[in-house]
Design an enzyme around this catalytic site. Structure first.
Site, PDB file in Angstrom:
ATOM      1  N   TYR A  19       0.841  -1.182   0.000  1.00 26.14           N
ATOM      2  CA  TYR A  19       0.000   0.000   0.000  1.00 26.14           C
ATOM      3  C   TYR A  19       0.887   1.247   0.000  1.00 26.14           C
ATOM      4  O   TYR A  19       2.115   1.156   0.012  1.00 26.14           O
ATOM      5  CB  TYR A  19      -0.937  -0.020   1.200  1.00 26.14           C
ATOM      6  CG  TYR A  19      -1.901  -1.191   1.215  1.00 26.14           C
ATOM      7  CD1 TYR A  19      -2.597  -1.563   0.064  1.00 26.14           C
ATOM      8  CD2 TYR A  19      -2.115  -1.937   2.375  1.00 26.14           C
ATOM      9  CE1 TYR A  19      -3.471  -2.635   0.074  1.00 26.14           C
ATOM     10  CE2 TYR A  19      -2.991  -3.013   2.395  1.00 26.14           C
ATOM     11  CZ  TYR A  19      -3.662  -3.357   1.239  1.00 26.14           C
ATOM     12  OH  TYR A  19      -4.532  -4.426   1.250  1.00 26.14           O
ATOM     13  N   ALA A  47       3.810 -10.507  -3.436  1.00 27.62           N
ATOM     14  CA  ALA A  47       4.894 -11.435  -3.127  1.00 27.62           C
ATOM     15  C   ALA A  47       4.445 -12.878  -3.368  1.00 27.62           C
ATOM     16  O   ALA A  47       3.252 -13.194  -3.321  1.00 27.62           O
ATOM     17  CB  ALA A  47       5.336 -11.264  -1.678  1.00 27.62           C
TER      18      ALA A  47
END
Length: 687
Positions: free
Chosen positions: A180, A268
């Site tokens: 974010y 990820a």
């Protein structure tokens, strides 16, 4: 001022969980225990009447004993999310519905609003970031912030926090992780600025530190301010361990009361919250950071039972333990732990099917093992007006869920099952490496059967005559499914075995294997037969090897590369499907990629567009496209779907006996425990 634990006399300490149930003094306020409900976006924030439903949802968790609740993420402005935001007094008034309800339920429970600026992941073309670099999973290229834009974002954070205070929240959590906005300032990969907000790490961390400093100045000292730090990015180009500690110290100095640790960016490729992750695998990382700060720290991820929380606290890894999904699974988890009723906890199995899969698909959040989560006002359990005598045939997830809900409402329930143990298809799932948590659901149901005095008749194949003689008011058919046997030449060849025989080990499996069917069962079978040694879900070192995580040295992002699969079975496996589409499409959105990646690393060859011709001594004959291909294999495992098992249902209807279908017996397109349990719960509450 550093927080302190209130001292207890020995007689006051909880006998099993002395640390979990010790208060935490923050100076200006106190948390009554060390368990909090972590942030979970529910989707209720965005629907009509959602704040009233959120009030019921969070009040149930406050009543259940948690010390603190953190809401789902709320954006400080439009560009920060494109959905739910808090920036005006009118919006604050809606939030006050939630805070008033929680405080009325238990004035000691603190409710915190998470401020989430999604940055490049925001669902709007107006999204912003330090640099115009699109995330691998983002929809838009973000707009690069100029100096004026940065000042606007900082002002919007402080305004959001002040509106949260006006709405009655006890504090805010600023999320600075997960890819974010704030975390993208911290990493060189996403922050390529050369001004005072970029370049060296001290400059890159300036934006999140300034966000905390200005927020603290705006809300004053009597307001809880939590910062969620990216403790381990799980990205090769992420932050180093030293940088994380440097950031933590700066965040503390800027005014945070509590630091919460978060692990992984959304993009990820390391699982952190799936059932294949060991319990409390990341807590030690929090513990290392904790040594360098004086404010309390929260750890999270795969802490789903009170004994795990107590172990983490006893080891000194954290001061507080966050349980988000476990509070979806059982709103009364904390009370049950305090009262010594741990065996009655409906444990989170980290399947993600009804929570995070729903969140990332734009659906309302709920829970596979507890469909009432986020539906408290719609699925309210009220005592039955008339107690009825009910028979349930089938002790799989659907039958068990119906029986427990119906018995809790006061109905008399008898369960029949031909097997020697409860569980149905869950007894297959629990054998698959990475799905060991399914044992917990069966433990919960076994306990509730005993507690609610449900009559359980195992090793009993119920028939229409037996049920007719029983005088039941209603018969619930939860007989599940039977594996579909395809119309294929050679399907009865010795090389061909069904998936149930493969999973339970009733028939031998050769070194070269073809699996017909790449749905959820096919992937489970492939996982099982390519595995050897300890399960990564039960052993942190094995997990680290399989996913390339280095907890000990914390290189950049915490990842150091996947090691050779020392726990891989010596097999060559082909996972096949008829559809010419991406195999595994039916797998969960948040966990499917982990299964695909794991099997690829084990050398499993996954192929689509396969037409099956026959099975014979040579192996499995197919067409791939228009090209013939022989799979010279020792074993062909049939995972060709399921059919509803309705033989008993049809016999009952023929006798004029009222019966209702639930679970796989009702619909068996794909094994779906989420739908089966929800369907069973709704029927039990409607009787």
């Amino acid at each position: 001022m550093a927080a302190t634990a209130t001292k207890h006399e020995a007689s006051d300490a909880h006998p099993r969980y002395p640390r979990t149930f010790s208060p935490l003094d923050l100076g200006f306020t106190r948390l009554k225990n060390r368990i909090l409900m972590g942030s979970m976006h529910t989707g209720l924030e965005d629907i009509e009447g959602g704040f009233e439903r959120m009030a019921a949802f969070f009040s149930a968790r406050a009543r259940g004993g948690v010390g603190m609740i953190i809401t789902g993420g709320i954006a400080p402005n439009h560009e920060g999310g494109g959905g739910a935001k808090l920036s005006t007094p009118e919006e604050a008034a809606r939030h006050s519905i939630v805070t008033k309800a929680v405080h009325a339920t238990d004035p000691e429970v603190k409710i915190i609003m998470q401020i989430l600026h999604a940055g490049a992941l925001a669902n709007t073309p107006d999204c912003v970031a330090p640099s115009a670099i699109r995330s691998r999973i983002g929809r838009f290229i973000p707009n690069e912030l100029d100096s004026e834009g940065i000042e606007k974002q900082l002002a919007d954070f402080t305004n959001c926090a002040m509106q949260a205070k006006a709405a009655g929240y006890d504090g805010v959590e600023i999320i600075g992780s997960a890819g974010y906005l704030l975390s993208t300032f911290l990493v060189e990969k996403t922050n390529q600025r050369d001004d005072e907000w970029g370049g060296n790490f001290e400059n890159r961390m300036r934006f999140p530190v300034e966000t905390v400093r200005r927020t603290r100045a705006a809300v004053g000292d009597d307001f809880i301010l939590i910062f969620r730090i990216p403790a381990m990015d799980m990205l090769e180009e992420g932050m180093s361990g030293d940088e994380v500690i440097q950031l933590a110290k700066a965040i503390e100095a800027a005014g945070a009361n509590i630091i919460s640790t978060h692990f992984t960016w959304h993009e990820a490729q390391v699982p952190t919250i799936a059932t294949m992750v060991p319990r409390a695998a990341f807590a030690e990382v929090t513990g290392r950071i904790r040594k360098h700060v004086s404010v309390p720290m929260i750890t999270s991820n795969r802490i789903n039972m009170p004994e795990v929380a107590e172990e983490v606290l006893a080891a000194g890894h954290s001061d507080l333990v966050s349980m988000a999904r476990p509070m979806l699974a059982d709103a009364d988890l904390v009370n049950k732990a305090f009262e010594g009723r741990e065996d009655e906890i409906n444990t989170c199995i980290a399947c993600n099917q009804a929570c995070l899969d729903h969140t990332f698909s734009g659906k309302l959040t709920s829970c596979l093992v507890n469909p009432r989560a986020c539906h408290e006002t719609l699925l309210e359990a009220k005592p039955a007006k008339v107690a009825r005598n009910l028979a349930v045939v089938g002790a799989g997830p659907a039958g068990l869920a119906f029986a427990v809900e119906a018995a809790e409402r006061g109905h008399q329930v008898t369960i029949y099952d031909a097997a020697s143990e409860i569980g149905g298809q869950f007894n297959l799932a629990k054998r698959v490496p990475g799905k060991e948590e399914f044992h917990e659901t069966l433990r919960y149901f076994a306990r509730m059967i005993d507690k609610l005095d449900i009559s359980l008749k195992l090793n009993t194949r119920a028939d229409a005559e037996m049920l007719a003689a029983g005088g039941y008011d209603e018969v619930i058919i939860a007989t599940g499914i039977r594996p579909r046997v395809p119309d294929l030449a050679g399907i009865d060849h010795p090389k061909a075995i069904g998936y149930i025989d493969a999973i339970v080990g009733r028939k031998p499996i050769g070194r070269r294997v073809a699996i017909m069917g790449a749905g959820g069962i096919g992937f489970d079978v492939a996982t099982l037969i390519t595995h050897a040694g300890p399960s990564a879900a039960m052993d942190i070192p094995t997990f680290c090897r399989e996913w390339g995580v280095d907890f000990a040295n914390h290189p950049r992002g915490g990842v150091s590369g996947v090691k050779k699969h020392i726990n891989q079975a010596d097999r060559e496996v082909f996972l096949l499907q008829r559809r010419d589409s991406k195999p595994g499409r039916s797998l969960g959105r948040t966990t499917g990629w982990t299964h695909r990646l794991s099997l690829a690393r084990r050398g499993v060859q996954v192929l689509g567009g396969v037409t099956y011709l026959k099975i014979d001594d040579a192996g499995l004959h197919t067409l791939i496209g228009d090209e013939p291909r022989l799979f010279d294999v020792d074993t062909v495992i049939i995972c060709a779907g399921q059919e509803p098992e309705r033989t008993l249902y049809d016999a009952l209807l023929a006798r004029g006996i009222s019966a209702q279908l639930i679970g796989g017996a009702h619909e068996a397109v794909e094994l779906d425990a989420k739908r089966a349990i929800a369907e069973a719960t709704e029927l039990a509450l409607a009787l």
